[in-house]
Design a protein around this motif. Structure first.
Motif, PDB file in Angstrom:
ATOM      1  N   MET A   1      81.975  -7.881  51.304  1.00 41.53           N
ATOM      2  CA  MET A   1      83.319  -8.128  51.048  1.00 41.53           C
ATOM      3  C   MET A   1      83.392  -9.267  50.522  1.00 41.53           C
ATOM      4  SD  MET A   1      86.018  -8.575  54.235  1.00 41.53           S
ATOM      5  CE  MET A   1      87.096  -9.765  54.181  1.00 41.53           C
ATOM      6  N   THR A   2      84.141  -9.664  49.512  1.00 40.60           N
ATOM      7  CA  THR A   2      84.342 -10.868  48.703  1.00 40.60           C
ATOM      8  C   THR A   2      85.430 -11.609  49.207  1.00 40.60           C
ATOM      9  OG1 THR A   2      85.511 -10.095  46.988  1.00 40.60           O
ATOM     10  CG2 THR A   2      83.240 -10.012  46.892  1.00 40.60           C
ATOM     11  N   HIS A   3      85.023 -13.157  49.184  1.00 40.84           N
ATOM     12  CA  HIS A   3      86.374 -13.733  49.594  1.00 40.84           C
ATOM     13  C   HIS A   3      87.187 -14.163  48.213  1.00 40.84           C
ATOM     14  CE1 HIS A   3      83.941 -14.835  53.241  1.00 40.84           C
ATOM     15  NE2 HIS A   3      85.076 -14.451  53.607  1.00 40.84           N
ATOM     16  N   LEU A   4      88.493 -14.089  48.499  1.00 35.48           N
ATOM     17  CA  LEU A   4      89.774 -14.610  47.549  1.00 35.48           C
ATOM     18  C   LEU A   4      89.562 -16.036  47.235  1.00 35.48           C
ATOM     19  CD1 LEU A   4      91.830 -14.056  45.474  1.00 35.48           C
ATOM     20  CD2 LEU A   4      93.075 -14.097  47.358  1.00 35.48           C
ATOM     21  N   LYS A   5      88.982 -16.687  46.270  1.00 39.72           N
ATOM     22  CA  LYS A   5      89.066 -18.125  46.137  1.00 39.72           C
ATOM     23  C   LYS A   5      89.784 -18.497  44.913  1.00 39.72           C
ATOM     24  CE  LYS A   5      85.456 -19.368  48.695  1.00 39.72           C
ATOM     25  NZ  LYS A   5      85.325 -20.252  49.734  1.00 39.72           N
ATOM     26  N   ARG A  79      84.167 -33.064  56.649  1.00 39.04           N
ATOM     27  CA  ARG A  79      85.154 -31.823  56.717  1.00 39.04           C
ATOM     28  C   ARG A  79      85.154 -31.672  58.191  1.00 39.04           C
ATOM     29  NH1 ARG A  79      88.749 -29.711  54.635  1.00 39.04           N
ATOM     30  NH2 ARG A  79      88.087 -30.358  52.604  1.00 39.04           N
ATOM     31  N   TRP A  80      86.365 -31.480  58.839  1.00 37.97           N
ATOM     32  CA  TRP A  80      86.853 -31.306  60.150  1.00 37.97           C
ATOM     33  C   TRP A  80      86.296 -29.625  60.453  1.00 37.97           C
ATOM     34  CZ3 TRP A  80      91.278 -28.330  62.245  1.00 37.97           C
ATOM     35  CH2 TRP A  80      91.992 -27.781  61.155  1.00 37.97           C
ATOM     36  N   PHE A  81      86.264 -28.935  59.714  1.00 38.01           N
ATOM     37  CA  PHE A  81      85.349 -27.541  59.972  1.00 38.01           C
ATOM     38  C   PHE A  81      85.205 -26.816  58.429  1.00 38.01           C
ATOM     39  CE2 PHE A  81      88.353 -24.212  59.666  1.00 38.01           C
ATOM     40  CZ  PHE A  81      89.541 -24.836  59.921  1.00 38.01           C
ATOM     41  N   ASP A  82      84.231 -25.952  58.747  1.00 36.84           N
ATOM     42  CA  ASP A  82      83.924 -25.462  57.360  1.00 36.84           C
ATOM     43  C   ASP A  82      84.896 -24.096  57.239  1.00 36.84           C
ATOM     44  OD1 ASP A  82      82.908 -24.209  55.228  1.00 36.84           O
ATOM     45  OD2 ASP A  82      81.030 -24.079  55.714  1.00 36.84           O
ATOM     46  N   CYS A  83      85.674 -23.767  56.546  1.00 37.78           N
ATOM     47  CA  CYS A  83      86.499 -22.684  56.343  1.00 37.78           C
ATOM     48  C   CYS A  83      85.726 -21.487  55.910  1.00 37.78           C
ATOM     49  CB  CYS A  83      87.557 -22.972  55.278  1.00 37.78           C
ATOM     50  SG  CYS A  83      88.607 -24.363  55.741  1.00 37.78           S
ATOM     51  N   GLY A  84      84.693 -21.693  55.100  1.00 40.99           N
ATOM     52  CA  GLY A  84      84.161 -20.402  54.659  1.00 40.99           C
ATOM     53  C   GLY A  84      83.317 -19.792  55.769  1.00 40.99           C
ATOM     54  N   LYS A  85      82.768 -20.517  56.795  1.00 42.90           N
ATOM     55  CA  LYS A  85      82.057 -20.007  58.040  1.00 42.90           C
ATOM     56  C   LYS A  85      83.016 -19.290  58.950  1.00 42.90           C
ATOM     57  CE  LYS A  85      78.304 -23.277  58.017  1.00 42.90           C
ATOM     58  NZ  LYS A  85      77.523 -24.301  58.754  1.00 42.90           N
ATOM     59  N   ILE A  86      84.276 -19.474  59.054  1.00 41.83           N
ATOM     60  CA  ILE A  86      85.197 -18.528  60.077  1.00 41.83           C
ATOM     61  C   ILE A  86      85.895 -17.582  59.240  1.00 41.83           C
ATOM     62  CG2 ILE A  86      85.211 -20.498  61.589  1.00 41.83           C
ATOM     63  CD1 ILE A  86      87.850 -21.429  60.576  1.00 41.83           C
ATOM     64  N   GLY A  87      85.741 -17.516  57.956  1.00 43.74           N
ATOM     65  CA  GLY A  87      86.097 -16.474  57.096  1.00 43.74           C
ATOM     66  C   GLY A  87      87.451 -16.450  56.619  1.00 43.74           C
ATOM     67  N   ILE A  88      88.219 -17.692  56.403  1.00 38.59           N
ATOM     68  CA  ILE A  88      89.249 -18.085  55.749  1.00 38.59           C
ATOM     69  C   ILE A  88      89.093 -17.884  54.254  1.00 38.59           C
ATOM     70  CG2 ILE A  88      91.086 -19.952  55.245  1.00 38.59           C
ATOM     71  CD1 ILE A  88      90.399 -20.870  57.951  1.00 38.59           C
ATOM     72  N   PRO A  89      89.815 -17.026  53.746  1.00 31.95           N
ATOM     73  CA  PRO A  89      89.613 -16.466  52.328  1.00 31.95           C
ATOM     74  C   PRO A  89      90.322 -17.520  51.212  1.00 31.95           C
ATOM     75  CG  PRO A  89      91.657 -15.406  53.165  1.00 31.95           C
ATOM     76  CD  PRO A  89      91.047 -16.270  54.134  1.00 31.95           C
ATOM     77  N   GLU A  91      90.348 -21.955  49.743  1.00 34.92           N
ATOM     78  CA  GLU A  91      89.488 -23.141  49.890  1.00 34.92           C
ATOM     79  C   GLU A  91      89.875 -24.050  51.003  1.00 34.92           C
ATOM     80  OE1 GLU A  91      89.910 -25.561  46.466  1.00 34.92           O
ATOM     81  OE2 GLU A  91      88.581 -24.171  45.052  1.00 34.92           O
ATOM     82  N   CYS A  92      89.174 -24.763  51.717  1.00 38.20           N
ATOM     83  CA  CYS A  92      89.677 -25.373  52.845  1.00 38.20           C
ATOM     84  C   CYS A  92      90.638 -26.469  52.542  1.00 38.20           C
ATOM     85  CB  CYS A  92      88.447 -26.278  53.325  1.00 38.20           C
ATOM     86  SG  CYS A  92      87.267 -25.366  54.213  1.00 38.20           S
ATOM     87  N   SER A  93      90.732 -27.200  51.276  1.00 38.80           N
ATOM     88  CA  SER A  93      91.856 -28.071  50.977  1.00 38.80           C
ATOM     89  C   SER A  93      93.045 -27.593  51.010  1.00 38.80           C
ATOM     90  CB  SER A  93      91.479 -28.433  49.558  1.00 38.80           C
ATOM     91  OG  SER A  93      91.610 -27.740  48.609  1.00 38.80           O
ATOM     92  N   ILE A  94      93.350 -26.356  50.700  1.00 42.45           N
ATOM     93  CA  ILE A  94      94.570 -25.526  50.772  1.00 42.45           C
ATOM     94  C   ILE A  94      94.725 -25.202  52.273  1.00 42.45           C
ATOM     95  CG2 ILE A  94      95.881 -23.431  50.278  1.00 42.45           C
ATOM     96  CD1 ILE A  94      94.170 -23.386  47.629  1.00 42.45           C
ATOM     97  N   PHE A  95      93.888 -24.773  53.072  1.00 41.36           N
ATOM     98  CA  PHE A  95      93.995 -24.578  54.211  1.00 41.36           C
ATOM     99  C   PHE A  95      94.468 -26.005  55.221  1.00 41.36           C
ATOM    100  CE2 PHE A  95      92.200 -24.302  58.959  1.00 41.36           C
ATOM    101  CZ  PHE A  95      92.825 -23.270  59.168  1.00 41.36           C
ATOM    102  N   ASP A  96      93.928 -26.914  54.766  1.00 44.71           N
ATOM    103  CA  ASP A  96      94.188 -28.271  55.463  1.00 44.71           C
ATOM    104  C   ASP A  96      95.992 -28.456  55.286  1.00 44.71           C
ATOM    105  OD1 ASP A  96      91.630 -28.379  55.863  1.00 44.71           O
ATOM    106  OD2 ASP A  96      91.152 -30.138  54.424  1.00 44.71           O
ATOM    107  N   VAL A  97      96.307 -28.098  53.988  1.00 45.08           N
ATOM    108  CA  VAL A  97      97.861 -28.373  53.862  1.00 45.08           C
ATOM    109  C   VAL A  97      98.420 -27.301  54.504  1.00 45.08           C
ATOM    110  CG1 VAL A  97      99.380 -28.152  51.966  1.00 45.08           C
ATOM    111  CG2 VAL A  97      97.448 -29.473  51.559  1.00 45.08           C
TER     112      VAL A  97
END
Length: 145
Positions: A1-5, A79-89, A91-97
Motif C-alpha cells: 500500500m502506497t502512501h499519498l504524499k 518533531r513531536w511524533f513521526d506521521c509516517g510510522k502511524i500511517g498518516i497518508p 506530510e507531518c507539516s500538513i498534519f500539524d496544521v
C-alpha cells in the motif's frame, strides 16, 4: 500500500490564495481601525472589540494568538511524533496544521454553544499558555523535514 504524499509547494495557487487572504485581512483591519478612530465613539478601536470577543464566546482568539506566538517566535527542531510510522497518508507539516485547525475549531464551537458569561483572566492566561505550547511543539516553524 502506497502512501499519498503531497506538500504545499505543489499547490502554488493555494499558497498565493492564503498569502493574499492574509494581506487582505490585515488591510481590512487597518481600514476598520482608521474608521473607528475617526468616528465619535470614545474608546472605539479594533483592539477593544477583539478583546471583548475573546473574553466572550470567541475565546479561541486567545488560544490562536498563543499558537501564532509559539509558531513564529519559539519553535523546536524536534518533531513531536513521526506521521509516517502511524500511517498518516500526508506530510507531518500538513498534519500539524490540521491539528491546530481542529483544536481552534473545537474551541470556537464550544464557545458558541456553551459560553454564557465572560471568561476570567486566569482562563485567558491558560488558553494563551496552551496555545503557546502547541505552537512551539506541534506546529513548529523550525521543523524543516
Amino acid at each position: 500500500m502506497t502512501h499519498l504524499k503531497f506538500s504545499l509547494q505543489e499547490f502554488d495557487i493555494f499558497y498565493y490564495a492564503v498569502v493574499g487572504l492574509i494581506a487582505v485581512a490585515i488591510l481590512v483591519l487597518f481600514i476598520v481601525e482608521i474608521i473607528a478612530k475617526l468616528n465619535d465613539v470614545p474608546n472605539d478601536n479594533v483592539n477593544i472589540v477583539i478583546r471583548n470577543w475573546a473574553y466572550g464566546k470567541f475565546y479561541f482568539i486567545t488560544f490562536f494568538c498563543g499558537i501564532l506566538a509559539g509558531h513564529l517566535f519559539l519553535g523546536t527542531s524536534i518533531r513531536w511524533f513521526d506521521c509516517g510510522k502511524i500511517g498518516i497518508p500526508f506530510e507531518c507539516s500538513i498534519f500539524d496544521v490540521l491539528v491546530v485547525a481542529a483544536l481552534s475549531l473545537f474551541l470556537l464551537v464550544t464557545g458558541l454553544i456553551f459560553q454564557k458569561k465572560k471568561t476570567s483572566k486566569t482562563f485567558q492566561v491558560i488558553l494563551f499558555s496552551l496555545g503557546l505550547f502547541i505552537g512551539h511543539f506541534v506546529w513548529s516553524m523550525n521543523n524543516f523535514d
